[in-house]
Motif scaffolding. Structure first.
Motif, PDB file in Angstrom:
ATOM      1  N   ARG A  30       0.674  -1.255   0.144  1.00 52.15           N
ATOM      2  CA  ARG A  30       0.026   0.059   0.041  1.00 52.15           C
ATOM      3  C   ARG A  30       0.773   1.215  -0.005  1.00 52.15           C
ATOM      4  NH1 ARG A  30      -3.810  -0.484   5.184  1.00 52.15           N
ATOM      5  NH2 ARG A  30      -1.693  -1.191   5.846  1.00 52.15           N
ATOM      6  N   ARG A  83      -8.142   0.816   1.287  1.00 52.56           N
ATOM      7  CA  ARG A  83      -9.010   0.117   2.037  1.00 52.56           C
ATOM      8  C   ARG A  83     -10.488  -0.032   1.167  1.00 52.56           C
ATOM      9  NH1 ARG A  83      -6.795   0.665   6.722  1.00 52.56           N
ATOM     10  NH2 ARG A  83      -5.897   2.322   7.417  1.00 52.56           N
ATOM     11  N   VAL A 117      -8.157  10.565   7.557  1.00 53.45           N
ATOM     12  CA  VAL A 117      -7.134  10.146   7.065  1.00 53.45           C
ATOM     13  C   VAL A 117      -7.285   8.432   6.997  1.00 53.45           C
ATOM     14  CG1 VAL A 117      -5.649  10.045   9.305  1.00 53.45           C
ATOM     15  CG2 VAL A 117      -4.521   9.626   7.327  1.00 53.45           C
ATOM     16  N   TRP A 154      -5.421  11.299   0.960  1.00 56.18           N
ATOM     17  CA  TRP A 154      -4.822  10.607   1.965  1.00 56.18           C
ATOM     18  C   TRP A 154      -3.592  11.245   2.350  1.00 56.18           C
ATOM     19  CZ3 TRP A 154      -0.483   7.191   1.661  1.00 56.18           C
ATOM     20  CH2 TRP A 154       0.052   6.733   2.819  1.00 56.18           C
ATOM     21  N   ARG A 156      -2.478  12.383   5.873  1.00 57.58           N
ATOM     22  CA  ARG A 156      -1.532  11.563   6.524  1.00 57.58           C
ATOM     23  C   ARG A 156      -0.187  12.402   6.986  1.00 57.58           C
ATOM     24  NH1 ARG A 156      -0.713   5.757   8.422  1.00 57.58           N
ATOM     25  NH2 ARG A 156       1.386   6.063   9.252  1.00 57.58           N
ATOM     26  N   ALA A 163     -10.230   6.727  15.866  1.00 54.63           N
ATOM     27  CA  ALA A 163      -9.030   5.635  15.726  1.00 54.63           C
ATOM     28  C   ALA A 163      -8.394   5.559  17.003  1.00 54.63           C
ATOM     29  CB  ALA A 163      -8.189   6.144  14.611  1.00 54.63           C
ATOM     30  N   GLY A 164      -8.304   6.646  17.829  1.00 52.50           N
ATOM     31  CA  GLY A 164      -7.386   6.655  19.199  1.00 52.50           C
ATOM     32  C   GLY A 164      -8.044   6.449  20.397  1.00 52.50           C
ATOM     33  N   THR A 206      -9.497   2.121  20.603  1.00 53.27           N
ATOM     34  CA  THR A 206      -8.505   1.205  20.442  1.00 53.27           C
ATOM     35  C   THR A 206      -7.838   1.178  21.770  1.00 53.27           C
ATOM     36  OG1 THR A 206      -7.405   3.048  19.563  1.00 53.27           O
ATOM     37  CG2 THR A 206      -8.381   1.005  18.005  1.00 53.27           C
ATOM     38  N   THR A 237      -7.567  -1.868  24.653  1.00 47.26           N
ATOM     39  CA  THR A 237      -6.403  -2.502  24.898  1.00 47.26           C
ATOM     40  C   THR A 237      -6.154  -2.525  26.444  1.00 47.26           C
ATOM     41  OG1 THR A 237      -5.502  -1.873  22.680  1.00 47.26           O
ATOM     42  CG2 THR A 237      -3.876  -2.537  24.244  1.00 47.26           C
ATOM     43  N   PRO A 297      -0.522  -5.841  15.351  1.00 47.05           N
ATOM     44  CA  PRO A 297      -1.787  -5.036  16.041  1.00 47.05           C
ATOM     45  C   PRO A 297      -1.704  -3.752  15.581  1.00 47.05           C
ATOM     46  CG  PRO A 297       0.446  -5.188  17.371  1.00 47.05           C
ATOM     47  CD  PRO A 297       0.458  -6.237  16.168  1.00 47.05           C
ATOM     48  N   PHE A 298      -1.029  -3.139  14.930  1.00 45.41           N
ATOM     49  CA  PHE A 298      -1.130  -1.659  14.454  1.00 45.41           C
ATOM     50  C   PHE A 298      -1.267  -1.706  13.086  1.00 45.41           C
ATOM     51  CE2 PHE A 298       1.174  -0.925  18.763  1.00 45.41           C
ATOM     52  CZ  PHE A 298      -0.027  -0.341  19.384  1.00 45.41           C
ATOM     53  N   GLY A 299      -1.366  -2.826  12.141  1.00 51.20           N
ATOM     54  CA  GLY A 299      -1.404  -3.103  10.808  1.00 51.20           C
ATOM     55  C   GLY A 299       0.249  -2.904  10.338  1.00 51.20           C
ATOM     56  N   GLY A 300       0.161  -2.171   9.231  1.00 51.56           N
ATOM     57  CA  GLY A 300       1.539  -2.406   8.660  1.00 51.56           C
ATOM     58  C   GLY A 300       1.831  -1.612   7.477  1.00 51.56           C
ATOM     59  N   ARG A 321       0.306   2.523   5.590  1.00 48.74           N
ATOM     60  CA  ARG A 321      -0.796   3.107   6.570  1.00 48.74           C
ATOM     61  C   ARG A 321      -0.753   2.449   7.878  1.00 48.74           C
ATOM     62  NH1 ARG A 321      -5.585   4.559   2.732  1.00 48.74           N
ATOM     63  NH2 ARG A 321      -6.315   5.471   4.504  1.00 48.74           N
ATOM     64  N   CYS A 366      -0.660   2.307  11.935  1.00 52.23           N
ATOM     65  CA  CYS A 366      -1.108   3.522  12.765  1.00 52.23           C
ATOM     66  C   CYS A 366      -0.139   4.359  13.158  1.00 52.23           C
ATOM     67  CB  CYS A 366      -1.714   2.452  13.915  1.00 52.23           C
ATOM     68  SG  CYS A 366      -2.206   3.546  15.283  1.00 52.23           S
ATOM     69  N   PRO A 367      -0.432   5.463  12.721  1.00 54.07           N
ATOM     70  CA  PRO A 367       0.483   6.704  13.376  1.00 54.07           C
ATOM     71  C   PRO A 367       0.527   7.064  14.506  1.00 54.07           C
ATOM     72  CG  PRO A 367      -1.273   7.670  12.126  1.00 54.07           C
ATOM     73  CD  PRO A 367      -1.547   6.112  12.063  1.00 54.07           C
TER      74      PRO A 367
HETATM   75  C1  HEM Z   1      -3.591   0.327  21.285  1.00 57.94           C
HETATM   76  C2  HEM Z   1      -4.308   1.310  20.269  1.00 57.94           C
HETATM   77  C3  HEM Z   1      -4.085   1.259  19.010  1.00 57.94           C
HETATM   78  C4  HEM Z   1      -4.144   0.341  18.083  1.00 57.94           C
HETATM   79  C5  HEM Z   1      -4.305  -1.189  18.375  1.00 57.94           C
HETATM   80  C6  HEM Z   1      -4.299   0.514  16.811  1.00 57.94           C
HETATM   81  C7  HEM Z   1      -4.481   0.123  15.420  1.00 57.94           C
HETATM   82  C8  HEM Z   1      -4.639   0.404  14.230  1.00 57.94           C
HETATM   83  C9  HEM Z   1      -4.712  -0.316  13.129  1.00 57.94           C
HETATM   84  C10 HEM Z   1      -4.616  -1.868  12.979  1.00 57.94           C
HETATM   85  C11 HEM Z   1      -4.901   0.445  12.061  1.00 57.94           C
HETATM   86  C12 HEM Z   1      -5.073  -0.067  10.493  1.00 57.94           C
HETATM   87  C13 HEM Z   1      -3.579   0.121  10.168  1.00 57.94           C
HETATM   88  C14 HEM Z   1      -3.511  -0.195   8.713  1.00 57.94           C
HETATM   89  O1  HEM Z   1      -4.406  -0.132   7.731  1.00 57.94           O
HETATM   90  O2  HEM Z   1      -2.304  -0.944   8.273  1.00 57.94           O
HETATM   91  C15 HEM Z   1      -4.761   1.710  12.675  1.00 57.94           C
HETATM   92  C16 HEM Z   1      -4.889   2.915  11.932  1.00 57.94           C
HETATM   93  C17 HEM Z   1      -4.943   4.423  12.305  1.00 57.94           C
HETATM   94  N1  HEM Z   1      -4.702   4.745  13.804  1.00 57.94           N
HETATM   95 FE1  HEM Z   1      -4.567   3.587  15.202  1.00 57.94          FE
HETATM   96  N2  HEM Z   1      -4.468   2.110  16.763  1.00 57.94           N
HETATM   97  C18 HEM Z   1      -4.196   2.369  18.137  1.00 57.94           C
HETATM   98  C19 HEM Z   1      -4.252   3.754  18.663  1.00 57.94           C
HETATM   99  C20 HEM Z   1      -4.246   4.811  17.829  1.00 57.94           C
HETATM  100  C21 HEM Z   1      -4.275   6.268  18.485  1.00 57.94           C
HETATM  101  C22 HEM Z   1      -3.906   6.712  20.099  1.00 57.94           C
HETATM  102  C23 HEM Z   1      -4.166   7.370  17.294  1.00 57.94           C
HETATM  103  C24 HEM Z   1      -4.359   8.756  17.427  1.00 57.94           C
HETATM  104  C25 HEM Z   1      -4.706   9.408  18.389  1.00 57.94           C
HETATM  105  C26 HEM Z   1      -4.394   6.123  16.098  1.00 57.94           C
HETATM  106  C27 HEM Z   1      -4.663   6.733  14.718  1.00 57.94           C
HETATM  107  C28 HEM Z   1      -4.848   6.168  13.884  1.00 57.94           C
HETATM  108  C29 HEM Z   1      -5.111   6.671  12.329  1.00 57.94           C
HETATM  109  C30 HEM Z   1      -5.212   8.023  12.098  1.00 57.94           C
HETATM  110  C31 HEM Z   1      -4.942   5.465  11.642  1.00 57.94           C
HETATM  111  C32 HEM Z   1      -5.268   5.581   9.945  1.00 57.94           C
HETATM  112  C33 HEM Z   1      -3.827   5.577   9.397  1.00 57.94           C
HETATM  113  C34 HEM Z   1      -4.003   5.563   7.815  1.00 57.94           C
HETATM  114  O3  HEM Z   1      -4.931   5.125   7.231  1.00 57.94           O
HETATM  115  O4  HEM Z   1      -3.228   6.061   7.110  1.00 57.94           O
HETATM  116  N3  HEM Z   1      -4.472   4.940  16.422  1.00 57.94           N
HETATM  117  N4  HEM Z   1      -4.624   1.852  13.990  1.00 57.94           N
END
Ligand code: HEM
Length: 454
Positions: free
Chosen positions: A67, A73, A89, A97, A101, A269-270, A273, A277, A394-397, A400, A402-403
């Motif tokens: 990606r 998506r 985003v 995007w 981003r 997103a924040g 999640t 956890t 856990p945070f994707g890869g 994209r 997770c920032p």
């Molecule tokens: C334990 C907590 C969290 C987990 C497990 C988590 C997990 C994820 C996952 C699996 C994705 C999809 C990634 C992908 O498509 O490869 C994602 C995307 C994202 N997360 Fe998190 N997240 C967490 C916390 C947060 C926090 C605290 C923020 C910001 C305040 C955040 C902001 C975002 C954003 C903006 C995206 C979209 C990124 C994109 O599409 O470019 N996340 N997250």
């Protein structure tokens, strides 16, 4: 090379194929069951669309890395979020995007987190006070709700520059409004037909009302930030709203609707999640007193009565506990993508736009990656020859990924430190009755506990 139609497929239920299962809150568990029976590539049907489920760790990694060029998506997501005025985003694609981003990454980079840390300390202090009050009241509480107030306070402070003080108040208007928004978005993204456009159910009406309430609050906050920018000399933005209002000067294409969508995306997103956890981590610790005791001992070495300082001290056991919790209870167990062109996935030919369900948690319980995979054993992460994150996402890869991951881990550590510095949880139910419910994120259902001084 196989065709998608040649792949095995679980029995369908009704005219819509597997929609009955896809709508359920335990679909991630069901998919693990299907993976055992049908292998790591199998087929599902949602109405007229055939989808590919991918539960192969190497293929998942390859796709995530390819990606944004080769995969996006699933297009439903962008349409559903756009309709709700929330196309930020997470849901946008292409140049939109990239632009969004960049702004989000700027707001979440380490230097920014360092500057933000005093706010996190204040919010964590308030969280400790809240725990003291709850311990005195000695009543059962929903632990997930408590963590949600905490993460919502931090995310709103970062995103809007506004201290909502949800931790200190009994009402939680933003968070409760979001609770009616998340599940509906999730359902719509997976729905084969946009039924909500023809008929508004009770949930759809609650969704509209919840979203309106949040947007009114956001519009006021944008105006507040605009006034601050106009009246002073803000060169380095202090929060995400300021960063976007400043960007508006140079980029006419960034409308107020975009700003609302981006800020809402951060909340979406924040908040849940991170709160889920945390909730799963303390749930698992409450079931494993030895691991909990070891954590308390580690925390006691860094306990001067204040929240953790910046930079956070090294807490190897806490790190291991968090990784193990994310392995066993991944709050984002799957994501939905589609190829931008006709392609091959493994030995399967896939046409452009085919829905791909990536089972991000596929490796978690696989003995090939984790010995005694079902058991909660944080020490697997501290052994030299121990576990690796390579099989987990856990945070994707890829681009994209997770920032917000650094912010999330900081929040989780500060909250665990505040909790176990002085308190412990006594769960109020049979642990087996705490169910996993997947609706956008995977939350513990029915997890209640009393908080006691330790
Ligand atoms: C334990 C907590 C969290 C987990 C497990 C988590 C997990 C994820 C996952 C699996 C994705 C999809 C990634 C992908 O498509 O490869 C994602 C995307 C994202 N997360 Fe998190 N997240 C967490 C916390 C947060 C926090 C605290 C923020 C910001 C305040 C955040 C902001 C975002 C954003 C903006 C995206 C979209 C990124 C994109 O599409 O470019 N996340 N997250």
């Amino acid at each position: 090379m196989r065709k998608l139609s040649q792949l095995p497929s679980p029995p369908e239920k009704g005219l819509l194929g597997h929609v009955y299962y896809l709508k359920k809150g335990n679909i991630h568990r069901q998919m693990m069951e299907w993976q055992r029976r049908y292998g790591s590539l199998y087929r599902l049907r949602a109405g007229l669309k055939k989808a590919l489920v991918i539960a192969d760790v190497d293929l998942i990694r390859e796709i995530l890395k390819a990606r944004p060029h080769d995969f996006r998506r699933i297009s439903n997501i962008e349409a559903v979020f756009e309709e709700a005025g929330m196309n930020g985003v997470f849901s946008s694609e292409g140049e939109n995007w990239k632009f969004r981003r960049r702004i989000v990454e700027g707001a979440l980079q380490p230097g920014q987190l360092e500057r933000f840390h005093p706010h996190m300390q204040n919010i964590t202090r308030r969280f400790s006070e809240r725990l003291t009050t709850l311990a005195l009241a000695a009543q059962g509480v929903s632990i997930t709700d408590e963590f949600r107030r905490y993460t919502a306070d931090i995310t709103t402070m970062l995103a809007f520059g506004k201290d909502m003080n949800l931790t200190g108040s009994s009402e939680n208007p933003v968070s409760s409004a979001l609770q009616s928004v998340f599940p509906v978005l999730h359902r719509r993204c997976r729905s084969p037909f946009p039924l909500w456009r023809l008929y508004r159910s009770k949930e759809d009406k609650a969704f509209d009302e919840g979203l309106d309430r949040i947007k009114v609050t956001l519009a006021e906050l944008i105006e507040e930030q605009r006034r601050i920018i106009i009246s002073g000399d803000v060169t380095t933005p202090e929060n995400f709203l300021q960063a976007m209002v400043l960007q508006q000067k140079d980029h006419q294409m960034l409308t107020d609707r975009d700003i609302v969508a981006n800020a809402l995306t951060l909340l979406l997103a924040g908040e849940d999640t991170t709160a889920n956890t945390l909730a799963w981590t303390v749930y698992l610790l409450s079931r494993h007193p030895e691991a909990e005791q070891k954590l308390i001992q580690e925390i006691d070495q860094h306990n001067d009565g204040d929240p953790l300082p910046w930079p956070l001290p090294s807490l190897p056991w806490m790190n291991a506990v968090i990784k193990e919790s994310m392995r066993l209870k991944p709050v984002a167990p799957q994501i939905y993508l589609e190829p931008m062109n006709d392609t091959c996935i493994g030995d399967v030919a896939i046409s452009k736009g085919t829905p791909l369900f990536l089972a991000l948690h596929a490796g978690a319980l696989d003995e090939a990656y984790f010995s005694d995979a079902q058991s909660f054993d944080p020490s697997r992460w501290t052994n030299r020859e121990g576990a690796s994150m390579n099989a987990l996402f856990p945070f994707g890869g890829g681009a994209r990924m997770c920032p917000g991951r650094s912010l999330a881990l900081t929040e989780i550590k500060m909250a665990l430190h505040a909790l176990y510095s002085n308190f412990k949880l006594i769960p109020l139910q049979d642990p087996n009755s705490v169910r996993e419910r997947f609706a956008f994120t995977m939350a513990p259902l029915n997890f209640r506990a009393t908080i006691i001084r330790r």
